[in-house]
Design an enzyme around this catalytic site. Structure first.
Site, PDB file in Angstrom:
ATOM      1  N   ARG A 163      21.812 -12.734 -17.747  1.00 28.78           N
ATOM      2  CA  ARG A 163      23.086 -12.582 -18.474  1.00 28.78           C
ATOM      3  C   ARG A 163      23.068 -13.253 -19.840  1.00 28.78           C
ATOM      4  NH1 ARG A 163      26.940 -14.858 -14.023  1.00 28.78           N
ATOM      5  NH2 ARG A 163      24.999 -15.985 -13.763  1.00 28.78           N
TER       6      ARG A 163
ATOM      7  N   LYS B  52      13.733 -14.909  -0.164  1.00 29.30           N
ATOM      8  CA  LYS B  52      14.557 -15.410   0.928  1.00 29.30           C
ATOM      9  C   LYS B  52      15.790 -16.108   0.356  1.00 29.30           C
ATOM     10  CE  LYS B  52      13.817 -19.551   3.068  1.00 29.30           C
ATOM     11  NZ  LYS B  52      13.978 -20.851   2.419  1.00 29.30           N
TER      12      LYS B  52
ATOM     13  N   HIS C 154       6.981 -17.346   1.322  1.00 28.46           N
ATOM     14  CA  HIS C 154       5.856 -17.864   0.549  1.00 28.46           C
ATOM     15  C   HIS C 154       4.815 -18.564   1.428  1.00 28.46           C
ATOM     16  CE1 HIS C 154       8.045 -21.704   0.566  1.00 28.46           C
ATOM     17  NE2 HIS C 154       6.930 -22.294   0.186  1.00 28.46           N
TER      18      HIS C 154
ATOM     19  N   LYS D  40       0.093 -18.877   1.500  1.00 31.80           N
ATOM     20  CA  LYS D  40      -0.704 -20.114   1.410  1.00 31.80           C
ATOM     21  C   LYS D  40      -2.106 -19.849   1.950  1.00 31.80           C
ATOM     22  CE  LYS D  40       3.242 -23.250   1.927  1.00 31.80           C
ATOM     23  NZ  LYS D  40       3.334 -24.184   0.845  1.00 31.80           N
TER      24      LYS D  40
ATOM     25  N   GLU E 136       9.072 -32.816   5.514  1.00 34.31           N
ATOM     26  CA  GLU E 136       9.133 -33.082   4.066  1.00 34.31           C
ATOM     27  C   GLU E 136       9.752 -34.453   3.828  1.00 34.31           C
ATOM     28  OE1 GLU E 136      10.337 -29.328   1.646  1.00 34.31           O
ATOM     29  OE2 GLU E 136      11.527 -29.341   3.453  1.00 34.31           O
TER      30      GLU E 136
ATOM     31  N   ASP F  28      16.757 -22.309   6.974  1.00 35.20           N
ATOM     32  CA  ASP F  28      15.928 -22.548   5.801  1.00 35.20           C
ATOM     33  C   ASP F  28      14.434 -22.550   6.138  1.00 35.20           C
ATOM     34  OD1 ASP F  28      15.703 -23.252   3.014  1.00 35.20           O
ATOM     35  OD2 ASP F  28      15.147 -25.279   3.638  1.00 35.20           O
TER      36      ASP F  28
ATOM     37  N   HIS G 223       9.608 -19.471   7.796  1.00 37.69           N
ATOM     38  CA  HIS G 223       8.277 -20.072   7.679  1.00 37.69           C
ATOM     39  C   HIS G 223       7.664 -20.441   9.035  1.00 37.69           C
ATOM     40  CE1 HIS G 223       9.544 -20.059   3.635  1.00 37.69           C
ATOM     41  NE2 HIS G 223      10.105 -21.243   3.592  1.00 37.69           N
TER      42      HIS G 223
HETATM   43  C1  BG6 Z   1      11.673 -23.283   0.985  1.00 36.40           C
HETATM   44  C2  BG6 Z   1      12.887 -24.015   1.487  1.00 36.40           C
HETATM   45  O1  BG6 Z   1      11.660 -21.969   1.476  1.00 36.40           O
HETATM   46  O2  BG6 Z   1      10.507 -23.966   1.427  1.00 36.40           O
HETATM   47  C3  BG6 Z   1      12.871 -25.462   1.005  1.00 36.40           C
HETATM   48  O3  BG6 Z   1      14.064 -23.371   1.006  1.00 36.40           O
HETATM   49  C4  BG6 Z   1      11.586 -26.138   1.384  1.00 36.40           C
HETATM   50  O4  BG6 Z   1      13.985 -26.188   1.533  1.00 36.40           O
HETATM   51  C5  BG6 Z   1      10.398 -25.289   0.947  1.00 36.40           C
HETATM   52  O5  BG6 Z   1      11.545 -27.389   0.739  1.00 36.40           O
HETATM   53  C6  BG6 Z   1       9.107 -25.858   1.469  1.00 36.40           C
HETATM   54  O6  BG6 Z   1       8.045 -25.174   0.885  1.00 36.40           O
HETATM   55  P1  BG6 Z   1       6.622 -25.878   0.652  1.00 36.40           P
HETATM   56  O7  BG6 Z   1       5.754 -24.793   0.130  1.00 36.40           O
HETATM   57  O8  BG6 Z   1       6.871 -26.973  -0.327  1.00 36.40           O
HETATM   58  O9  BG6 Z   1       6.223 -26.401   1.988  1.00 36.40           O
END
Ligand code: BG6
Length: 505
Positions: free
Chosen positions: A49, A155, A185, A189, A223, A242, A247
């Protein structure tokens, strides 16, 4: 060996001025360019935008590359070359004129190239904008060539089963499934892709990859970071949506799937859906026994005081959102009957690491005297996805000396030691696959729905009943005590890598 089947490509990035483009998409495209993976005829059209000139947009992206590319600051000459591919178009995603302008740009580009291009529509926008953009792309006949047009969806794909079905219905009403690239994603990896290589390119593992030899499996994705400035998003999400729905279940599917007939995208995705379909559904009574939720309180991390979840920006003071989840899953099929799959994920945990740990059953009969096997441990296979990238096989060995004393040792395959070259980022792999039309590492519509279906009973139970114990774990711990109990009651403990992985990858 590089594949050479890249066609002239136009990449249209919705949300061009956003964070995802600056941090992930453009740095990945730039790295693909540096590694010679970009077709000679290539164009990136960013759209958003904000009114910007091409030059201003390029400067924004350069800043992103300099801050977030795995290669660090861009080489000036290379950037000059790459930036020639980039242009910007201000847009209003609701306005048909926006799409007419894209159609015109595509036409002009194709005329200049004297070839039809592959067009990739990358939706790096908030999910509420997916439908309007998809509908307008269709209304303007911008996706009619199934083989040459693709849409990439980030996502979260849906907020629950119903909304995921609705979004699938809408997208599949416009696009062929072959055109839809749903990103997770984790699938890009290196270490995750390697699970398939490891399982299916070696004859060693398959015979024991089942309930006869494996005692239980743990998948732990933890994390150290908190939610930071993503409070608004996270309040509507939580750890289950999430991390688990996407994942972690993807990791579990790759680990547990049957052997596919070939490396064909649908063949692999069929086998992954089979796993989700075989996973035991939770009854309301199971939730208390098999699932644990947690939320972090304030605490200290590496000498710094950090806020609790409820004190984070844009988070409600009495938030019921979970920042930690631990679940015990079962897969009801011949291969895995009776083998527990424990998974856990959480923010503000003691380590940032993603590890799959497989504990094997004990030997049927020990021939060694008790004094030889005091430090005996069952075999373990440890697949470390990040930050350490390795596979370890923990076996028993004889400690050198005159007595027969056994102790566990590791046989280690370590990426860094074995391959001195840098590994590409997940987004590089996924963007290249999109350009090559390879959907193997993308989620298919039925897979996403099956994953939602599995976690819906947990979501409903948690949403209908406020947790009275929140917050229930401090920063820099391994989550709530109940998560320890979940696994301890079966006689196990959560596995952590022996080293101290303190940094985020
Ligand atoms: C994302 C989540 O999809 O993946 C985040 O929304 C998370 O909350 C992240 O921190 C973790 O990804 P990676 O590649 O850092 O393990």
């Amino acid at each position: 060996m590089k594949l050479t089947n890249l066609h002239p490509t136009i990449f249209i990035i919705f949300g061009g001025t956003g964070d995802l483009n600056a941090r992930k998409i453009t740095p990945a495209l730039f790295n693909l360019f540096l590694d010679d993976w970009i077709p000679g005829q290539f164009s990136i059209i960013g759209t958003g935008r904000t009114k910007l000139t091409d030059e201003e947009f390029r400067a924004l992206l350069l800043e992103g590359i300099n801050s977030f590319s795995r290669r660090g600051k861009a080489d000036e000459k290379k950037w000059q070359e790459f930036s020639q591919y980039i242009s910007y178009q201000v847009s209003d995603i609701k306005d048909p004129a926006t799409y007419a302008a894209f159609a015109e740009k595509i036409k002009q580009q194709e005329e200049a190239w004297k070839q039809e291009a592959d067009i990739i529509y990358y939706l790096a926008v908030a999910p509420q904008f997916f439908p309007i953009i998809a509908e307008n792309i269709a209304k303007n006949a911008l996706c009619e060539n199934i083989a040459k047009t693709r849409i990439v969806i980030e996502k979260p794909f849906g907020h629950d089963l119903e909304s995921a079905k609705k979004l699938n219905g809408l997208l599949q009403g416009i696009f062929d499934e072959k055109q839809i690239y749903r990103i997770d994603h984790y699938l890009g990896k290196e270490t995750v892709q390697n699970i398939m290589a490891f399982r299916f390119a070696n004859s060693l593992f398959e015979p024991q990859w089942n309930r006869n030899y494996i005692d239980h499996v743990q998948i732990s994705v933890t994390e150290q970071l908190g939610v930071g400035d993503r409070g608004e998003y996270y309040e509507g999400s939580g750890a289950l949506r999430d991390m688990v729905q996407n994942h972690i279940l993807q990791l579990l599917c790759i680990f547990a799937m049957e052997v596919p007939i070939s490396f064909n995208a649908d063949e692999i995705r069929d086998r992954k859906v089979d796993v989700l379909r075989a996973m035991r559904k939770f009854t309301p009574g199971d939730i208390k026994k098999l699932v644990v939720r947690g939320q972090y309180s304030e605490g200290w991390m590496e000498g710094k005081e950090v806020p609790g979840y409820r004190q984070e920006k844009n988070v409600k003071e009495d938030s019921n959102t979970e920042t930690f989840a631990a679940i015990k899953f079962f897969i009801d099929n011949w291969r895995w009957q009776g083998v527990p799959f424990y998974v856990r994920t959480g923010k503000r945990m003691q380590q940032s690491s993603s590890v799959i740990s497989v504990q094997y059953k004990n030997v049927p009969h020990s021939i060694f005297p008790p004094e030889a096997s005091e430090s005996w441990e069952q075999n373990r296979l440890i697949i470390s996805i990040q930050p350490e990238m390795s596979i370890r096989m923990q076996v028993q060995a004889k400690r050198p000396g005159l007595n027969m004393v056994l102790n566990p040792v590791d046989m280690i395959f370590d990426y860094k030691g074995t391959y001195p070259t840098e590994t590409p980022e997940a987004y590089e792999t996924l963007l290249l696959d999109t350009m090559q039309g390879d959907q193997t590492l993308f989620m298919r519509g039925d897979q996403v729905e099956a994953a939602w279906e599995l976690i819906m009973p947990i979501l409903s139970a948690w949403e209908s009943k406020q947790s009275l114990s929140f917050p229930n774990y401090s920063a820099d711990t391994w989550g709530p005590e109940l998560a320890e109990a979940l696994i301890a009651q079966d006689g196990y403990h959560w596995f952590t890598l022996p080293h101290n992985h303190k940094k985020n990858s």
